[in-house]
Design an enzyme around this catalytic site. Structure first.
Site, mmCIF file in Angstrom:
data_model
loop_
_atom_site.group_PDB
_atom_site.id
_atom_site.type_symbol
_atom_site.label_atom_id
_atom_site.label_comp_id
_atom_site.label_asym_id
_atom_site.label_seq_id
_atom_site.Cartn_x
_atom_site.Cartn_y
_atom_site.Cartn_z
ATOM 1 N N ASP A 257 0.869 -1.162 0.000
ATOM 2 C CA ASP A 257 0.000 0.000 0.000
ATOM 3 C C ASP A 257 0.916 1.225 0.000
ATOM 4 O O ASP A 257 2.125 1.130 0.202
ATOM 5 C CB ASP A 257 -0.967 -0.025 1.188
ATOM 6 C CG ASP A 257 -2.220 0.808 0.890
ATOM 7 O OD1 ASP A 257 -2.138 1.719 0.031
ATOM 8 O OD2 ASP A 257 -3.269 0.570 1.504
HETATM 9 C C1 BGC Z 1 -5.140 3.020 -0.218
HETATM 10 C C2 BGC Z 1 -5.169 2.004 -1.327
HETATM 11 C C3 BGC Z 1 -4.978 2.691 -2.650
HETATM 12 C C4 BGC Z 1 -3.690 3.490 -2.625
HETATM 13 C C5 BGC Z 1 -3.387 4.214 -3.921
HETATM 14 C C6 BGC Z 1 -3.929 3.919 -0.295
HETATM 15 O O1 BGC Z 1 -4.016 4.943 0.630
HETATM 16 O O2 BGC Z 1 -5.183 2.354 1.033
HETATM 17 O O3 BGC Z 1 -6.384 1.298 -1.320
HETATM 18 O O4 BGC Z 1 -4.980 1.765 -3.697
HETATM 19 O O5 BGC Z 1 -3.781 4.443 -1.592
HETATM 20 O O6 BGC Z 1 -4.233 5.284 -4.118
#
Ligand code: BGC
Length: 691
Positions: A257
């Protein structure tokens, strides 16, 4: 994007068989052995620095809303271009579907496959090749700020919808199942450790991830921000290696993440993280140095790079489809969004046939609520896809009202004159919606977990004020998960749970209100009478412990009645459960059976039914859910029509994880399979024995 790659891929492309398990339209994976051969050839040519360069994102700032990873111009290796889902493609304007939980409420895997395919098509049309969806985290508690993104509380249901979505997406681009694992709290997501024993981990918090790996060959998996049993998910060897890669045979890549999703260099590389996103805080030159210092074997790097190159080859990323803006928000995609909204709306209450509204019998309709003319699409976090236009509840009702006069009162506190007018209408639709500040992904600007399952006090007051004066008060709820329906529900005539219903939500709502379609959505998560009926939700501690029970199972184990149970939803007709049959009398842990359930539409209107199959182990000697969902099927029935639906059942869903044996095993005890319209109503049953 690199073009030298084309000549390389020509060697392995167009050779027929699909190596990724999808019926690829454009992304036709090449035969496995040719791919693997080519992967090895590149691996032999890449320097250590070049290998490590494949293992991180290339910048915090997205390009055209796409997060890239490095290409290798020397060898012609293309980049990944990642973009968020899961309610639509978050890049410019895109078809904005109902949120995940609304689609969970359709219990319609074929529809979810179509939605996945539409999102995959739009991802490719925008130049992306990895869609960061689906979110398939267990909804452990509905106060979770991202409840809206996932499909619901039950692993069997999550697995079925997740597989369908991934299959659809992967006809065009790579999907990424997230957030692995036990991501269930927003406010402490960067620090909390979710403590799970092996049974809870294997039986409740990961089996749906296993299914998207085994049944849909998901291309990639995103590790979660949180820790599991003390270890951050991006460096959690048990999750990434023991389960995902070694246990389930996952041969794709794991990306972290974003930003704080990766915490270490050596630990992450050894733990099984293949790509750090979106930049190289911990990988890059630090990882090169760790390899040179002997802290990370080069074989570990090779394993990660193999996974990355394999997917790039399998999905022919060097020859992206032409960016075709015409597919984005195309008429069929928008229609799909409308169908999903319609199928996901759940009718919770309908006293005396208050719904549907007969256009010929209604003169004046009041539409009430501060947000009644605001299309509520969901939160403003990473899943914030936005359409060019969206239909609010009021706009949908006005468009669908025919000759009815619609009067709106866009306030939470109508004056007494307004209340007089509302009570004088033939019916009042009161729209109550949560907002991004109430729930959503936790970002510096807002969002986070819900502070309570209760509706805001001003909304409760509005509902009570209107329903005290207007006998036909029809409530429309928009929220990302269960809410409390006490203390306001008793005076109301009907309640519809619309979730965040996407760009076409208003039209879908009108179709249900006016009876153009019967509601057929079913709750993918239990609605408790009071919050104390659920396990505690702790969004402040750095450590929480989860057991085997939550949601409906938690209530069942305590004999607590739900306000509305898992699977519940009314229609405009009546469905009778006639019989259940099984194509065998015993089942093995790795075997399967098919249950045949016959249902009849005994009413006068067409109606879809979600036939649900549950299992209970008679006199179980271990802790387990008293009743567990093990399968379901949706069927459309004309008035008077009977149908027999077949529901496959996997022995695995009846088994428990035996930590001593390190295997899923069946208890030597009788099993009752029962079918019905919800977890609390299962009129037909049959017995099966373990073998
Ligand atoms: C989220 C993810 C997301 C990523 C990219 C993160 O803060 O938890 O679900 O895919 O950001 O935007």
């Amino acid at each position: 994007m690199a073009h030298a790659w084309s000549s390389v891929v020509a060697i392995v492309s167009g050779l027929g068989a699909c190596a990724c398990g999808s019926t690829a339209e454009r992304a036709r994976p090449s035969p496995q052995d040719a791919v693997e051969r080519r992967v090895e050839e590149w691996l032999a040519e890449l320097t250590l620095e070049e290998k490590v360069e494949q293992m991180h994102g290339s910048g915090f700032a997205p390009v055209d809303d796409l997060y890239g990873t490095a290409e290798n111009a020397r060898l012609g290796i293309p980049s990944f271009w990642m973009v968020d889902g899961p309610r639509g493609v978050r890049a410019g304007r895109a078809t904005t579907f109902p949120v995940g939980i609304a689609r969970g409420a359709t219990w319609d895997v074929d529809l979810e496959r179509e939605i996945g395919e539409a999102m995959g098509r739009e991802t490719a049309a925008k130049g992306g090749n990895v869609l960061l969806a689906p979110t398939i985290n267990v909804l452990r508690h509905p106060r979770w700020g991202r409840a809206q993104e996932t499909y619901g509380e039950d692993p069997a249901h999550l697995g079925a919808l997740g597989v369908a979505f991934v299959e659809g997406v992967q006809r065009h681009v790579l999907a990424s199942a997230k957030h692995f694992a036990a991501n269930s709290i927003e406010n402490t997501r960067l620090s909390v450790s979710v403590e799970l024993d092996e049974r809870a981990l294997r039986e409740i918090y990961t089996p749906h991830f296993e299914r998207v790996v085994r049944d849909a060959n998901v291309a990639s998996v995103m590790s979660a921000y949180n820790r599991v049993n003390g270890e951050y998910c991006a460096e959690n060897e048990v999750l990434l290696r023991t389960l995902l890669k070694d246990g389930w045979g996952f041969d794709g890549f794991v990306e972290s993440d974003w930003l704080a999703g990766t915490r270490s260099t050596v630990g992450s590389a050894l733990g099984g993280l293949d790509i750090e996103m979106p930049v190289s805080n911990h990988y890059g030159f630090r990882l090169v140095a760790a390899v040179q210092a002997g802290e990370v074997p080069e074989a570990t790097i090779d394993d990660s790079v193999r996974r990355i190159l394999r997917r790039k080859l399998q999905y022919s990323l060097d020859t992206p489809a032409a960016r075709d803006p015409a597919v984005v928000e195309s008429a069929p995609h928008v229609e799909l969004a409308r169908r999903a909204a319609r199928e996901g709306i759940v009718l919770l209450r309908n006293v005396g046939g208050a719904l549907p509204l007969d256009r010929a019998a209604i003169g004046r309709l009041a539409v009430v609520g501060r947000l009644a003319d605001v299309p509520r699409l969901g939160d403003e976090g990473s899943s914030n896809a936005q359409p060019t236009r969206a239909v609010s509840p009021l706009a949908g009702i006005v468009a669908g009202a025919g000759g009815i006069s619609v009067e709106s009162f866009l306030t939470s506190a109508p004056s007494s004159a307004e209340l007089d007018s509302i009570s004088g209408a033939d019916a009042a639709v009161v729209v109550i919606a949560l907002e991004p500040d109430d729930e959503g992904e936790k970002l510096p600007g807002g969002g986070g977990d819900r502070s309570s399952l209760a509706l805001p006090a001003e909304d409760v007051a509005l509902l009570q004020a209107v329903s005290a004066r207007q006998p036909r008060t029809l409530v429309v709820l928009e929220a990302g998960g269960p809410v409390l329906t006490e203390p306001w529900i008793s005076g109301t005539a009907a309640v519809l749970m619309a979730w965040y219903p996407g760009m076409e939500g208003g039209h879908a709502l009108a179709e249900i209100l006016f009876g153009d379609h019967a509601p057929s959505g079913r709750l993918p998560a239990v609605f408790p009478v009071q919050e104390a009926d659920l396990p505690p939700f702790d969004a402040t501690s750095d450590q929480v412990t989860y057991g085997l029970l939550h949601g409906q199972a938690w209530l069942d184990a305590r004999g607590t009645e739900a306000a509305f149970p898992l699977g519940f939803g009314l229609g405009y007709s009546t469905i009778r459960y006639d019989a259940i049959g099984l194509d065998g009398s015993s089942i093995a842990a790795d075997g399967s059976l098919t249950a045949s359930v016959t249902v009849t539409n005994t009413g006068a209107r067409a109606q879809a039914e979600v036939v649900q199959l549950y299992a209970s182990v008679v006199e179980s000697a271990i802790e387990r859910a008293p009743v567990r969902l093990v399968g379901f099927a949706r069927v459309e029935l004309a008035p008077g029509e009977a149908a027999t639906v077949e529901i496959p059942l996997r022995g695995r869903d009846l088994a428990y994880w035996d930590a001593a044996a390190q295997a899923f095993v069946l208890e030597p005890a009788g099993i009752v399979l029962s079918a019905g319209p919800s977890a609390a109503e299962r009129p037909v049953s049959a017995a099966v024995t373990p073998r």
